[in-house]
Design a protein around this motif. Structure first.
Motif, PDB file in Angstrom:
ATOM      1  N   GLU A  13       0.846  -1.192   0.000  1.00  0.00           N
ATOM      2  CA  GLU A  13       0.000   0.000   0.000  1.00  0.00           C
ATOM      3  C   GLU A  13       0.880   1.240   0.000  1.00  0.00           C
ATOM      4  OE1 GLU A  13      -2.375  -0.598   3.474  1.00  0.00           O
ATOM      5  OE2 GLU A  13      -0.724  -0.247   4.830  1.00  0.00           O
ATOM      6  N   VAL A  14       0.304   2.342  -0.425  1.00  0.00           N
ATOM      7  CA  VAL A  14       1.022   3.606  -0.427  1.00  0.00           C
ATOM      8  C   VAL A  14       0.675   4.356   0.851  1.00  0.00           C
ATOM      9  CG1 VAL A  14       1.294   5.826  -1.587  1.00  0.00           C
ATOM     10  CG2 VAL A  14       1.108   3.736  -2.927  1.00  0.00           C
ATOM     11  N   ALA A  15       1.687   4.701   1.623  1.00  0.00           N
ATOM     12  CA  ALA A  15       1.510   5.542   2.809  1.00  0.00           C
ATOM     13  C   ALA A  15       1.646   6.987   2.328  1.00  0.00           C
ATOM     14  CB  ALA A  15       2.550   5.218   3.865  1.00  0.00           C
ATOM     15  N   ALA A  16       0.526   7.687   2.261  1.00  0.00           N
ATOM     16  CA  ALA A  16       0.511   9.030   1.693  1.00  0.00           C
ATOM     17  C   ALA A  16       1.113  10.039   2.656  1.00  0.00           C
ATOM     18  CB  ALA A  16      -0.913   9.439   1.343  1.00  0.00           C
ATOM     19  N   GLU A  17       1.974  10.877   2.133  1.00  0.00           N
ATOM     20  CA  GLU A  17       2.497  12.008   2.896  1.00  0.00           C
ATOM     21  C   GLU A  17       1.728  13.271   2.543  1.00  0.00           C
ATOM     22  OE1 GLU A  17       6.697  12.034   2.104  1.00  0.00           O
ATOM     23  OE2 GLU A  17       6.924   9.990   2.853  1.00  0.00           O
ATOM     24  N   THR A  18       1.281  13.348   1.279  1.00  0.00           N
ATOM     25  CA  THR A  18       0.493  14.483   0.807  1.00  0.00           C
ATOM     26  C   THR A  18      -0.605  13.968  -0.105  1.00  0.00           C
ATOM     27  OG1 THR A  18       2.483  15.853   0.788  1.00  0.00           O
ATOM     28  CG2 THR A  18       0.595  16.693  -0.414  1.00  0.00           C
TER      29      THR A  18
END
Length: 126
Positions: free
Chosen positions: A94-99
């Protein structure tokens, strides 16, 4: 080392907002991202990428994003494992979103007493 992912796509469903035991907000959603080429049948295919967002950004995503909305996600790829109910080890990417940037235009909400920019006939002064 560099682990950075930038995606632009549409949400496949509304974000799911939850809170940890310590009260930290976490939102999850899936982003449909078109592939840059067509398949042999001449159709575009898409990848469905899971995204997780933490904190205030998670609450904002839950409030302002919804199914079909266009969003840009900047974050990092995380791969984790867990044991399924059947005892088998499972892997999740999964992508851990920063923005997260909201790219769909805002839906304007009409003011009370107004209908598509016009007042109700009984409210007109003439």
């Amino acid at each position: 080392m560099l682990n950075r992912i930038i995606l632009i796509g549409r949400l496949t469903r509304d974000p799911e907002l939850r809170y940890t035991n310590t009260g930290k907000a976490v939102a999850r959603f899936t982003l449909a991202v078109d592939r840059p080429f067509k398949n042999q049948a001449g159709e575009r295919e898409a990848d469905f990428i899971n995204v997780v967002v933490w904190g205030q950004m998670a609450e904002n995503c839950s409030k302002y994003l919804g199914k079909g909305k266009l969003a840009a996600v900047d974050g990092r790829l995380e791969i984790r494992s867990f044991e399924g109910q059947d005892g088998q080890k499972r892997w999740v990417a999964e992508v851990a979103a920063e923005t997260v940037r909201f790219l769909s235009p805002r839906e304007s909400q009409p003011e009370p007493g107004w209908n598509n920019g016009l007042q109700e006939a009984g409210d007109l002064p003439f």
